[in-house]
Scaffold this active site. Structure first.
Site, short mmCIF file in Angstrom:
data_model
loop_
_atom_site.label_atom_id
_atom_site.label_comp_id
_atom_site.label_asym_id
_atom_site.label_seq_id
_atom_site.Cartn_x
_atom_site.Cartn_y
_atom_site.Cartn_z
N HIS A 117 39.87 35.07 42.46
CA HIS A 117 41.12 35.02 41.69
C HIS A 117 42.19 34.21 42.41
CE1 HIS A 117 39.95 39.14 39.69
NE2 HIS A 117 39.08 38.16 39.45
N SER A 169 36.57 34.29 36.21
CA SER A 169 37.91 34.73 36.61
C SER A 169 38.66 33.66 37.41
CB SER A 169 37.82 36.02 37.43
OG SER A 169 37.18 37.04 36.70
#
Length: 295
Positions: free
Chosen positions: A233, A181
């Site tokens: 993220h 991610s």
């Protein structure tokens, strides 16, 4: 005598005046995307290997391993242990998951990168890999494997670094972090900085910016769900955003390379980059150097 030689219009048309010199703007090079599909294959293969190493029936009762009758050794851990349909924490830690005690206490810095190729379950790996193909193939076609490869690895490292800082303050001990991610959010951040840097070449500027901000906001909102490491993220996104100003800068609209201009054509050519592009580049390089020296 003294008469001008006769010449018909047909004779004069034999030698028409030469056309003015012309040139064609070089088209942007389109790269063949092979690195992103290779990363896709590596992640899927690594997940299959993690399920092979996990071998749920060898550690638990066969009846509690999900889909044992169909998958055998590759069956999933029980739902109450891993709701994403994947291996155990023990297996992920063994194969290179990011964990504070192992990185800081055991000097296993290689986990910053290995965790990018591990996933907690089928749902996790499928969501990330579809995003990788959707975003990464287009970027590799436009900018080449070398720039996207550097962007992917460094963004993943930036996500792992911020994730490690978050794990340091985690309430639950021995918490791990896995997934691509951070690198994927780095590609999204790079798309945003690329749009801002190369603003002059886009036709529907507002539409492109609005749609991209919507996609970024939607993906960041997913990070607030339980068991999702949103720090990875954010770290990946910021890393990719800053790197995009350096790696994904393109010539401004109307620029023509000198080698494409024929001899005798003295038209004024546009500079390769706008002033604001150089300003963005200098600011980002300065910020990254300051961050490195501080670290």
């Amino acid at each position: 005598m003294g008469k001008k030689p006769f010449s018909s219009d047909i004779e004069a048309a034999r030698y028409p005046p030469p056309p003015p010199p012309s040139f064609y703007m070089q088209q942007p090079r389109q790269w063949f995307s092979w690195l992103v599909p290779l990363i896709f294959i590596a992640n899927v293969a690594m997940f299959v290997y993690s399920m092979y190493v996990n071998d749920c029936p060898s550690y638990l009762n066969e009846e509690v391993c999900l889909f044992y009758e169909y998958l055998g050794r590759f069956s999933f851990q029980p739902i109450n242990e891993n709701p994403l349909l994947g291996p155990s924490v023990r297996t992920l830690r063994l194969l290179g998951a990011l964990e504070k005690d192992l990185v800081v206490g055991e000097d296993e810095a290689w986990r910053f990168f290995t965790c990018m190729f591990l996933h907690a379950g089928v749902i996790h790996v499928l969501a990330n890999m579809f995003s990788l193909l959707f975003i990464g193939v287009r970027l590799e076609n436009e900018f080449g494997f070398h720039k996207i490869g550097i962007l992917y690895l460094l963004s993943g490292f930036g996500g792992s670094l911020l994730s490690l800082m978050h794990l340091r303050d985690a309430i639950v001990p021995n918490t791990i972090s896995v997934g691509a991610s951070g690198a994927l959010f780095g590609l999204l951040g790079a798309m945003l900085s690329e749009l801002l840097t190369n603003w002059t070449i886009y036709l529907n500027k507002c539409a492109a910016l609005t749609s991209l901000l919507f996609i970024i906001g939607l993906n960041l909102a997913v990070g607030f769900l339980p068991h999702v490491d949103n720090s990875a993220h954010i770290g990946g996104f910021l890393s990719g955003f800053f790197l995009g100003f350096i790696l994904l800068i393109r010539p401004q609209f109307g620029y023509v390379n000198k080698k494409y201009v024929p001899p005798g054509y003295d038209a004024k050519r546009k500079p390769k980059h706008k002033v604001y592009q150089y300003v963005f580049l200098i600011l980002r390089v300065t910020e990254m150097c300051d961050s490195a020296s501080t670290a």
